[in-house]
Scaffold this motif. Structure first.
Motif, mmCIF file in Angstrom:
data_model
loop_
_atom_site.group_PDB
_atom_site.id
_atom_site.type_symbol
_atom_site.label_atom_id
_atom_site.label_comp_id
_atom_site.label_asym_id
_atom_site.label_seq_id
_atom_site.Cartn_x
_atom_site.Cartn_y
_atom_site.Cartn_z
ATOM 1 N N ARG A 60 0.807 -1.217 0.000
ATOM 2 C CA ARG A 60 0.000 0.000 0.000
ATOM 3 C C ARG A 60 0.833 1.257 0.000
ATOM 4 O O ARG A 60 1.738 1.400 0.814
ATOM 5 C CB ARG A 60 -0.849 0.020 1.275
ATOM 6 C CG ARG A 60 -2.277 -0.297 0.995
ATOM 7 C CD ARG A 60 -3.159 0.072 2.116
ATOM 8 N NE ARG A 60 -2.637 -0.298 3.418
ATOM 9 C CZ ARG A 60 -3.340 -0.168 4.517
ATOM 10 N NH1 ARG A 60 -4.541 0.319 4.472
ATOM 11 N NH2 ARG A 60 -2.829 -0.512 5.686
ATOM 12 N N PRO A 61 0.508 2.214 -0.861
ATOM 13 C CA PRO A 61 1.200 3.496 -0.776
ATOM 14 C C PRO A 61 0.665 4.318 0.396
ATOM 15 O O PRO A 61 -0.538 4.293 0.657
ATOM 16 C CB PRO A 61 0.880 4.181 -2.109
ATOM 17 C CG PRO A 61 -0.296 3.472 -2.658
ATOM 18 C CD PRO A 61 -0.437 2.150 -1.983
ATOM 19 N N VAL A 62 1.557 4.973 1.108
ATOM 20 C CA VAL A 62 1.159 5.794 2.251
ATOM 21 C C VAL A 62 1.907 7.120 2.169
ATOM 22 O O VAL A 62 3.124 7.149 2.072
ATOM 23 C CB VAL A 62 1.511 5.099 3.594
ATOM 24 C CG1 VAL A 62 1.182 6.006 4.765
ATOM 25 C CG2 VAL A 62 0.771 3.784 3.741
ATOM 26 N N LEU A 63 1.165 8.207 2.200
ATOM 27 C CA LEU A 63 1.815 9.519 2.212
ATOM 28 C C LEU A 63 1.964 9.971 3.652
ATOM 29 O O LEU A 63 1.043 9.855 4.448
ATOM 30 C CB LEU A 63 0.977 10.559 1.455
ATOM 31 C CG LEU A 63 0.678 10.298 -0.014
ATOM 32 C CD1 LEU A 63 0.132 11.558 -0.664
ATOM 33 C CD2 LEU A 63 1.897 9.819 -0.768
ATOM 34 N N VAL A 64 3.144 10.487 3.977
ATOM 35 C CA VAL A 64 3.393 10.898 5.353
ATOM 36 C C VAL A 64 4.332 12.104 5.343
ATOM 37 O O VAL A 64 5.178 12.236 4.455
ATOM 38 C CB VAL A 64 3.945 9.718 6.185
ATOM 39 C CG1 VAL A 64 5.185 9.143 5.554
ATOM 40 C CG2 VAL A 64 4.246 10.116 7.611
ATOM 41 N N GLU A 65 4.133 12.987 6.314
ATOM 42 C CA GLU A 65 4.922 14.213 6.319
ATOM 43 C C GLU A 65 6.202 14.062 7.136
ATOM 44 O O GLU A 65 6.170 13.585 8.266
ATOM 45 C CB GLU A 65 4.078 15.358 6.896
ATOM 46 C CG GLU A 65 4.718 16.719 6.714
ATOM 47 C CD GLU A 65 3.857 17.841 7.274
ATOM 48 O OE1 GLU A 65 3.157 18.475 6.481
ATOM 49 O OE2 GLU A 65 3.864 18.051 8.498
#
Ligand code: ADP
Ligand code: MG
Ligand code: ZN
Length: 456
Positions: free
Chosen positions: A303-308
Motif C-alpha cells: 500500500r502506498p502511504v503519504l506521510v509528512e
C-alpha cells in the motif's frame, strides 16, 4: 548449580544459564536472569525412553490445494497483515506493550469472525468475564456469538478445547498461563514455553487457529514474546506512539504471507476503527505547509502511504550539536546530513537538527532519503516546499538520486489525494499521472527547492 533442576533463565530471550549474572550473555539484557526450577541448562537433556523409530514416509512437492484455506475474520486490516486471513491449524502471536489495545483488537477479531459464521472462543486469564462483557458492550458486540471463558490453567483450557472444537481461539495472555507439570512460576520462561507448545500442538491437531497475546516487557519480570517466537507460525506486533490514537499492526514473521504489510487502526471510545486510507491520517490537516516539511510518498507493504517529514535545523547553544530523530533511522539521518554537506554545500555544523515523521509512523525505506533531505534543506534555507508536492528517492553517498520500487503506485496515490507534482528520481517521469521534476543528483534537487518558478 544451586539445586537439582534449577537454572537461571533469561526472561527476555529464554537463554538458560548455569550461574546467575547481571547481564544475559545471549541478548545483553540487564537483570533478566531469574532462577527457574525444572529448566535444565543446555546439554543436560532429560534421559529419553528408548522407543522404536517408525521411519519416514516421503511425499512429492505436488499438491491439490495450492494456497492454504483461510478464515477471513472480516477485519480487513487484520486479515491483510496475516496474509489474507488466519490459516486454520496455525498459531499467531500478537505482541505489544501493555495497554496498547491487544485485548480490544482480538475481541473485535473474534466478534467479527463469529458474525461471519466461524466458531470463536476468547479465553482470558487477565480479566473476569464481566469485564470482557463490559468491553464488548462498549464496542457494540454484546450480541456476538463468542464463547467466553476466564481461565489460566493450561490443563483446563486444553480439556475444554478438546471437548468443544473452535475455528478460532484467542488466549489472552500467554504470560498468565500455567501448567502444574512445571515447578516454575506463572509468567516464567519455562511455563510460557511449555504452555504455548501445548497450544500449538492442539492447533495442529484440531486444525483450529490460535491467536496468542503476549505482553512485551522491559523489566524482565515476566517472559517476553521473544521466547516463543520460534514456535508459532506468525508473529505480529501491535504498536502505537503514546499520545496518538493510531495503532499499527505489523508482521515480524509470517509463514503464510509477506511481512511488510501493515494494518492501521484508530483507538476510540468504541474500540478500534479500521483506517483504510492511512495517507489522509498521517498527513494531518492540510493547512499551509511550513518550511521544513516535505510529504514523502512511501510504501507500506503493497500500500502506498503519504506521510509528512518535519525537520528543524536551529542554531546550537552547546558545543556538540544535537541530532534527534523520531520515526526514522538515526544512522540514515547522519548519512543524509553528510551528503548534504559534502555534495550540496549545505552545512549543518553548529546547528541542532530535529527530524520527525508525523503521526507516529516508523519509516524504514531508503526511498525516504530524498524526502528527509528536502525537509532538512527546506528548514536550513527557510523556504517552504510547494504545498502540492510529494517527494521520494534514494540518496547515495556520491549524492546521486536512485530510482526506487513502485514509483507509479506512489505517484498514483499522490494524485488521488490531490497532489499536483513530485520531486523524484528522473526515471519516475514516464507515464506519471502528475508532473514529475526528475532529479538525478541531490544538489539538483536542493537547487530546485530554492527556485522561485518551482513554487508557482
Ligand atoms: N472504558 C473505556 N473507555 C475508553 N477507552 C478505553 C476504556 N477502557 C479501555 N480503553 C482503551 O483501551 C486501551 C486498553 O486496551 P487493551 O485492549 O486492554 O490493551 P492490552 O490488552 O494491550 O493491554 C486503553 O489504553 C484505553 O485507551
Ligand atoms: Mg489485555
Ligand atoms: Zn537473554
Amino acid at each position: 548449580m544451586a539445586r537439582d533442576g534449577a537454572a537461571y533463565v533469561c526472561q527476555s530471550c529464554g537463554a538458560v544459564h548455569t550461574k546467575w549474572a547481571g547481564q544475559c550473555v545471549a541478548c545483553s539484557a540487564w537483570n533478566t536472569l531469574v532462577e527457574e526450577l525444572g529448566s535444565r541448562p543446555p546439554g543436560a537433556l532429560a534421559p529419553t525412553k528408548a522407543t522404536k523409530a517408525r521411519g519416514l514416509s516421503f511425499m512429492g512437492l505436488e499438491s491439490e490445494t495450492l494456497t492454504p484455506p483461510r478464515i477471513e475474520t472480516g477485519l480487513a486490516e487484520f486479515d491483510r497483515v496475516c496474509g489474507g486471513g488466519v490459516v486454520p491449524g496455525s498459531a499467531v502471536l500478537i505482541g505489544g506493550d501493555p495497554g496498547v489495545g491487544k485485548s480490544t483488537l482480538l475481541l473485535q477479531v473474534c466478534a467479527e469472525a463469529a458474525a461471519r459464521g466461524a466458531s470463536c472462543a476468547y479465553i482470558s486469564g487477565e480479566e473476569a468475564a464481566e469485564q470482557i462483557r463490559a468491553r464488548a458492550g462498549r464496542m457494540g458486540y454484546s450480541r456476538a456469538p463468542v464463547s467466553l471463558a476466564a481461565e489460566t490453567a493450561i490443563r483446563d483450557i486444553l480439556d475444554g478445547l478438546k471437548r468443544d472444537r473452535f475455528d478460532l481461539v484467542v488466549i489472552d495472555s500467554i504470560q498468565t498461563l500455567w501448567s502444574d507439570n512445571h515447578e516454575a512460576g506463572p509468567g516464567s520462561v519455562t511455563q510460557v514455553r511449555a504452555c504455548v507448545a501445548e497450544l500449538v500442538r492442539l492447533a495442529k491437531k484440531q486444525n483450529c487457529a490460535i491467536l496468542l497475546v503476549g505482553h512485551v516487557t522491559k523489566d524482565g519480570q515476566i517472559a517476553g514474546p521473544r521466547v516463543v517466537e520460534h514456535m508459532v507460525d506468525a508473529v505480529l506486533s501491535f504498536e502505537g506512539e503514546r499520545g496518538y490514537p493510531f495503532r499499527i499492526l505489523r508482521a515480524a514473521k509470517n509463514r503464510f504471507g509477506a511481512t511488510d504489510e501493515i494494518g492501521v487502526f484508530e483507538m476510540g471510545e468504541t474500540g478500534l476503527r479500521q483506517v483504510h486510507n492511512p495517507s489522509a491520517l498521517f498527513l494531518g490537516d492540510s493547512g499551509q505547509r511550513a518550511a521544513g516539511a516535505a510529504v514523502f510518498a512511501g510504501m507500506e507493504g503493497s500500500r502506498p502511504v503519504l506521510v509528512e517529514f518535519q525537520a528543524l535545523a536551529a542554531p546550537s547553544a552547546y558545543g556538540t550539536p544535537r541530532r534527534a530523530v523520531v520515526g526514522w533511522d538515526s544512522g540514515r539521518l547522519a548519512m543524509v546530513l553528510a551528503v548534504l554537506e559534502a555534495r550540496c554545500g549545505l552545512s549543518f555544523a553548529g546547528r541542532d537538527v530535529y527530524l520527525n515523521v508525523a503521526g507516529g509512523l516508523r519509516i524504514n525505506e531508503p526511498a525516504a532519503d530524498l524526502a528527509a533531505a528536502a525537509a532538512l534543506a527546506s528548514s536550513a534555507l527557510d523556504v517552504a516546499l510547494p504545498q502540492d508536492c510529494v517527494v521520494f528517492g534514494e540518496v547515495s553517498l556520491s549524492g546521486e538520486i536512485r530510482s526506487v520500487c513502485r514509483m507509479e503506485a506512489r505517484l498514483k496515490e499522490a494524485a488521488k489525494l490531490g497532489f499536483k507534482r513530485a520531486l523524484a528520481p528522473s526515471g519516475a517521469a514516464d507515464g506519471a499521472p502528475i508532473p514529475v521534476a526528475g532529479v538525478s543528483r541531490l544538489a539538483e534537487a536542493i537547487r530546485r527547492i530554492g527556485e522561485e518558478d518551482w513554487k508557482a
